[in-house]
Design a protein around this motif. Structure first.
Motif, PDB file in Angstrom:
ATOM      1  N   THR A  27      10.324   1.074   3.836  1.00 41.64           N
ATOM      2  CA  THR A  27      11.170  -0.116   3.677  1.00 41.64           C
ATOM      3  C   THR A  27      11.114  -0.977   4.929  1.00 41.64           C
ATOM      4  OG1 THR A  27      12.641   1.024   2.125  1.00 41.64           O
ATOM      5  CG2 THR A  27      13.534  -0.926   3.246  1.00 41.64           C
ATOM      6  N   LEU A  28      11.289  -0.365   6.090  1.00 45.49           N
ATOM      7  CA  LEU A  28      11.223  -1.144   7.336  1.00 45.49           C
ATOM      8  C   LEU A  28       9.845  -1.761   7.519  1.00 45.49           C
ATOM      9  CD1 LEU A  28      13.204   0.830  10.056  1.00 45.49           C
ATOM     10  CD2 LEU A  28      13.874  -1.212   8.805  1.00 45.49           C
ATOM     11  N   GLN A  29       8.802  -0.997   7.195  1.00 44.71           N
ATOM     12  CA  GLN A  29       7.438  -1.505   7.323  1.00 44.71           C
ATOM     13  C   GLN A  29       7.249  -2.744   6.441  1.00 44.71           C
ATOM     14  OE1 GLN A  29       4.744  -0.701   4.761  1.00 44.71           O
ATOM     15  NE2 GLN A  29       3.078  -1.509   5.950  1.00 44.71           N
ATOM     16  N   GLU A  30       7.735  -2.688   5.201  1.00 40.49           N
ATOM     17  CA  GLU A  30       7.615  -3.837   4.293  1.00 40.49           C
ATOM     18  C   GLU A  30       8.414  -5.032   4.805  1.00 40.49           C
ATOM     19  OE1 GLU A  30       5.627  -4.302   1.714  1.00 40.49           O
ATOM     20  OE2 GLU A  30       4.850  -2.266   1.618  1.00 40.49           O
ATOM     21  N   LEU A  31       9.595  -4.785   5.336  1.00 39.20           N
ATOM     22  CA  LEU A  31      10.425  -5.886   5.841  1.00 39.20           C
ATOM     23  C   LEU A  31       9.797  -6.539   7.066  1.00 39.20           C
ATOM     24  CD1 LEU A  31      14.005  -4.369   5.421  1.00 39.20           C
ATOM     25  CD2 LEU A  31      12.823  -5.987   3.915  1.00 39.20           C
ATOM     26  N   ILE A  32       9.232  -5.730   7.950  1.00 35.98           N
ATOM     27  CA  ILE A  32       8.567  -6.293   9.132  1.00 35.98           C
ATOM     28  C   ILE A  32       7.304  -7.032   8.705  1.00 35.98           C
ATOM     29  CG2 ILE A  32       7.410  -5.737  11.307  1.00 35.98           C
ATOM     30  CD1 ILE A  32       9.483  -3.419  11.618  1.00 35.98           C
ATOM     31  N   LYS A  33       6.599  -6.487   7.714  1.00 31.87           N
ATOM     32  CA  LYS A  33       5.388  -7.153   7.202  1.00 31.87           C
ATOM     33  C   LYS A  33       5.757  -8.544   6.662  1.00 31.87           C
ATOM     34  CE  LYS A  33       3.228  -4.834   3.989  1.00 31.87           C
ATOM     35  NZ  LYS A  33       2.315  -4.174   3.046  1.00 31.87           N
ATOM     36  N   LEU A  34       6.832  -8.612   5.890  1.00 30.41           N
ATOM     37  CA  LEU A  34       7.305  -9.904   5.373  1.00 30.41           C
ATOM     38  C   LEU A  34       7.642 -10.838   6.534  1.00 30.41           C
ATOM     39  CD1 LEU A  34       8.470 -11.773   3.067  1.00 30.41           C
ATOM     40  CD2 LEU A  34      10.666 -10.744   3.654  1.00 30.41           C
ATOM     41  N   SER A  35       8.302 -10.306   7.551  1.00 31.04           N
ATOM     42  CA  SER A  35       8.723 -11.130   8.685  1.00 31.04           C
ATOM     43  C   SER A  35       7.534 -11.759   9.392  1.00 31.04           C
ATOM     44  CB  SER A  35       9.524 -10.296   9.677  1.00 31.04           C
ATOM     45  OG  SER A  35      10.701  -9.826   9.072  1.00 31.04           O
ATOM     46  N   SER A  37       3.773 -11.369  -5.007  1.00 28.84           N
ATOM     47  CA  SER A  37       2.793 -10.281  -5.130  1.00 28.84           C
ATOM     48  C   SER A  37       3.491  -8.939  -5.301  1.00 28.84           C
ATOM     49  CB  SER A  37       1.890 -10.211  -3.895  1.00 28.84           C
ATOM     50  OG  SER A  37       1.129 -11.370  -3.784  1.00 28.84           O
ATOM     51  N   PHE A  38       4.523  -8.704  -4.492  1.00 27.70           N
ATOM     52  CA  PHE A  38       5.255  -7.442  -4.565  1.00 27.70           C
ATOM     53  C   PHE A  38       5.914  -7.293  -5.931  1.00 27.70           C
ATOM     54  CE2 PHE A  38       8.562  -4.331  -3.749  1.00 27.70           C
ATOM     55  CZ  PHE A  38       7.980  -3.460  -2.843  1.00 27.70           C
ATOM     56  N   SER A  39       6.545  -8.368  -6.417  1.00 26.97           N
ATOM     57  CA  SER A  39       7.246  -8.280  -7.704  1.00 26.97           C
ATOM     58  C   SER A  39       6.266  -8.067  -8.851  1.00 26.97           C
ATOM     59  CB  SER A  39       8.128  -9.505  -7.945  1.00 26.97           C
ATOM     60  OG  SER A  39       7.357 -10.660  -8.149  1.00 26.97           O
ATOM     61  N   SER A  40       5.121  -8.736  -8.823  1.00 32.14           N
ATOM     62  CA  SER A  40       4.169  -8.549  -9.925  1.00 32.14           C
ATOM     63  C   SER A  40       3.473  -7.192  -9.846  1.00 32.14           C
ATOM     64  CB  SER A  40       3.153  -9.690  -9.992  1.00 32.14           C
ATOM     65  OG  SER A  40       2.289  -9.652  -8.900  1.00 32.14           O
ATOM     66  N   ALA A  41       3.206  -6.713  -8.632  1.00 27.68           N
ATOM     67  CA  ALA A  41       2.551  -5.409  -8.478  1.00 27.68           C
ATOM     68  C   ALA A  41       3.415  -4.275  -9.016  1.00 27.68           C
ATOM     69  CB  ALA A  41       2.214  -5.157  -7.005  1.00 27.68           C
ATOM     70  N   TYR A  42       4.727  -4.418  -8.913  1.00 31.09           N
ATOM     71  CA  TYR A  42       5.617  -3.317  -9.282  1.00 31.09           C
ATOM     72  C   TYR A  42       6.549  -3.633 -10.448  1.00 31.09           C
ATOM     73  CZ  TYR A  42       3.764  -1.406  -5.005  1.00 31.09           C
ATOM     74  OH  TYR A  42       2.907  -0.946  -4.043  1.00 31.09           O
ATOM     75  N   GLY A  43       6.287  -4.732 -11.157  1.00 29.81           N
ATOM     76  CA  GLY A  43       7.080  -5.056 -12.343  1.00 29.81           C
ATOM     77  C   GLY A  43       8.545  -5.317 -12.044  1.00 29.81           C
ATOM     78  N   ILE A  44       8.778  -6.008 -10.937  1.00 23.58           N
ATOM     79  CA  ILE A  44      10.142  -6.355 -10.524  1.00 23.58           C
ATOM     80  C   ILE A  44      10.357  -7.833 -10.803  1.00 23.58           C
ATOM     81  CG2 ILE A  44      11.652  -6.627  -8.506  1.00 23.58           C
ATOM     82  CD1 ILE A  44      10.169  -4.155  -7.331  1.00 23.58           C
ATOM     83  N   GLU A  45      11.513  -8.159 -11.358  1.00 23.35           N
ATOM     84  CA  GLU A  45      11.806  -9.565 -11.639  1.00 23.35           C
ATOM     85  C   GLU A  45      11.804 -10.365 -10.340  1.00 23.35           C
ATOM     86  OE1 GLU A  45      15.376 -12.462 -13.236  1.00 23.35           O
ATOM     87  OE2 GLU A  45      15.654 -10.287 -13.323  1.00 23.35           O
ATOM     88  N   SER A  60      15.046   9.347   1.607  1.00 18.90           N
ATOM     89  CA  SER A  60      14.130  10.154   2.419  1.00 18.90           C
ATOM     90  C   SER A  60      13.708   9.328   3.625  1.00 18.90           C
ATOM     91  CB  SER A  60      12.884  10.531   1.605  1.00 18.90           C
ATOM     92  OG  SER A  60      12.099   9.387   1.346  1.00 18.90           O
ATOM     93  N   LYS A  61      13.281  10.030   4.672  1.00 17.53           N
ATOM     94  CA  LYS A  61      12.833   9.321   5.867  1.00 17.53           C
ATOM     95  C   LYS A  61      11.633   8.439   5.532  1.00 17.53           C
ATOM     96  CE  LYS A  61      11.666   9.766  10.717  1.00 17.53           C
ATOM     97  NZ  LYS A  61      11.368  10.642  11.844  1.00 17.53           N
ATOM     98  N   ALA A  62      10.722   8.955   4.698  1.00 17.86           N
ATOM     99  CA  ALA A  62       9.535   8.173   4.318  1.00 17.86           C
ATOM    100  C   ALA A  62       9.941   6.873   3.630  1.00 17.86           C
ATOM    101  CB  ALA A  62       8.614   8.993   3.427  1.00 17.86           C
ATOM    102  N   SER A  63      10.889   6.930   2.698  1.00 17.92           N
ATOM    103  CA  SER A  63      11.299   5.709   1.980  1.00 17.92           C
ATOM    104  C   SER A  63      11.934   4.712   2.936  1.00 17.92           C
ATOM    105  CB  SER A  63      12.243   6.034   0.819  1.00 17.92           C
ATOM    106  OG  SER A  63      13.489   6.522   1.278  1.00 17.92           O
ATOM    107  N   ARG A  64      12.638   5.202   3.937  1.00 21.74           N
ATOM    108  CA  ARG A  64      13.276   4.301   4.910  1.00 21.74           C
ATOM    109  C   ARG A  64      12.223   3.666   5.829  1.00 21.74           C
ATOM    110  NH1 ARG A  64      17.177   8.563   4.374  1.00 21.74           N
ATOM    111  NH2 ARG A  64      16.472   9.631   6.249  1.00 21.74           N
ATOM    112  N   ILE A  65      11.239   4.456   6.248  1.00 23.20           N
ATOM    113  CA  ILE A  65      10.178   3.909   7.102  1.00 23.20           C
ATOM    114  C   ILE A  65       9.350   2.888   6.324  1.00 23.20           C
ATOM    115  CG2 ILE A  65       7.985   4.483   8.247  1.00 23.20           C
ATOM    116  CD1 ILE A  65       9.351   7.050   9.258  1.00 23.20           C
ATOM    117  N   MET A 120       0.813  -1.190   0.000  1.00 22.48           N
ATOM    118  CA  MET A 120       0.000   0.000   0.000  1.00 22.48           C
ATOM    119  C   MET A 120       0.863   1.265   0.000  1.00 22.48           C
ATOM    120  SD  MET A 120      -2.827   1.058   2.779  1.00 22.48           S
ATOM    121  CE  MET A 120      -3.850   2.442   2.501  1.00 22.48           C
ATOM    122  N   PHE A 121       1.828   1.335   0.900  1.00 22.59           N
ATOM    123  CA  PHE A 121       2.683   2.510   0.951  1.00 22.59           C
ATOM    124  C   PHE A 121       3.832   2.424  -0.045  1.00 22.59           C
ATOM    125  CE2 PHE A 121       0.484   2.661   4.972  1.00 22.59           C
ATOM    126  CZ  PHE A 121       0.138   3.997   5.058  1.00 22.59           C
ATOM    127  N   ALA A 122       4.108   1.220  -0.544  1.00 23.54           N
ATOM    128  CA  ALA A 122       5.205   1.051  -1.493  1.00 23.54           C
ATOM    129  C   ALA A 122       4.949   1.824  -2.786  1.00 23.54           C
ATOM    130  CB  ALA A 122       5.433  -0.429  -1.788  1.00 23.54           C
TER     131      ALA A 122
END
Length: 133
Positions: free
Chosen positions: A72-80, A38-46, A65-70, A1-3
């Motif tokens: 990123t952490l949110q996505e990594l914790i979500k994956l975890s 899902s992440f790779s298909s949503a954003y066209g990443i191999e 930017s601080k937003a991009s870092r937050i 969502m925030f990605a």
């Protein structure tokens, strides 16, 4: 969502770090695979899970930017959380990445983790109410 607020280069870094993180406990779960697909298909990443040799220091330079870092952490914790628990190896890796990107404030990390956990609870609650379990 925030990605969707990230640039394509930043999304690639999120994917690379997430794939690297998924392998941290030497057991990439089906839920983690689904998240990464899902992440790779949503954003066209191999879709490529071979990220064991990623240079984190080089990769994070695009998180400018601080937003991009937050996010990123949110996505990594979500994956975890996808495999049902935020394991020790995953926590250590997330904290290492947080430190490298200058967000090693434990209170902020706890807020992000709480945000993710509440998001999962919200979805679960909705599924229960709708009977989609």
């Amino acid at each position: 969502m925030f990605a969707n607020k990230l640039t394509q280069a930043q999304r690639q870094v999120v994917f690379d770090l997430a794939a690297n993180l998924a392998a941290a406990d030497n057991d990439v779960s089906e839920e983690e695979v689904q998240y990464l697909k899902s992440f790779s298909s949503a954003y066209g990443i191999e879709y490529d899970l071979d990220k064991g040799d990623i240079n984190i220091d080089d990769a994070i330079t695009v998180l400018d930017s601080k937003a991009s870092r937050i996010i990123t952490l949110q996505e990594l914790i979500k994956l975890s959380y996808k495999d049902g628990h935020f394991g020790k190896e995953e926590q250590d890796k997330v904290f290492l990445i947080a430190q490298k990107i200058g967000l090693n404030d434990p209170e902020l990390i706890m807020r992000i983790e709480k945000w993710v956990r509440e998001g999962f609870d919200w979805v679960y609650e909705g599924e229960q109410m709708l009977g989609d379990n």
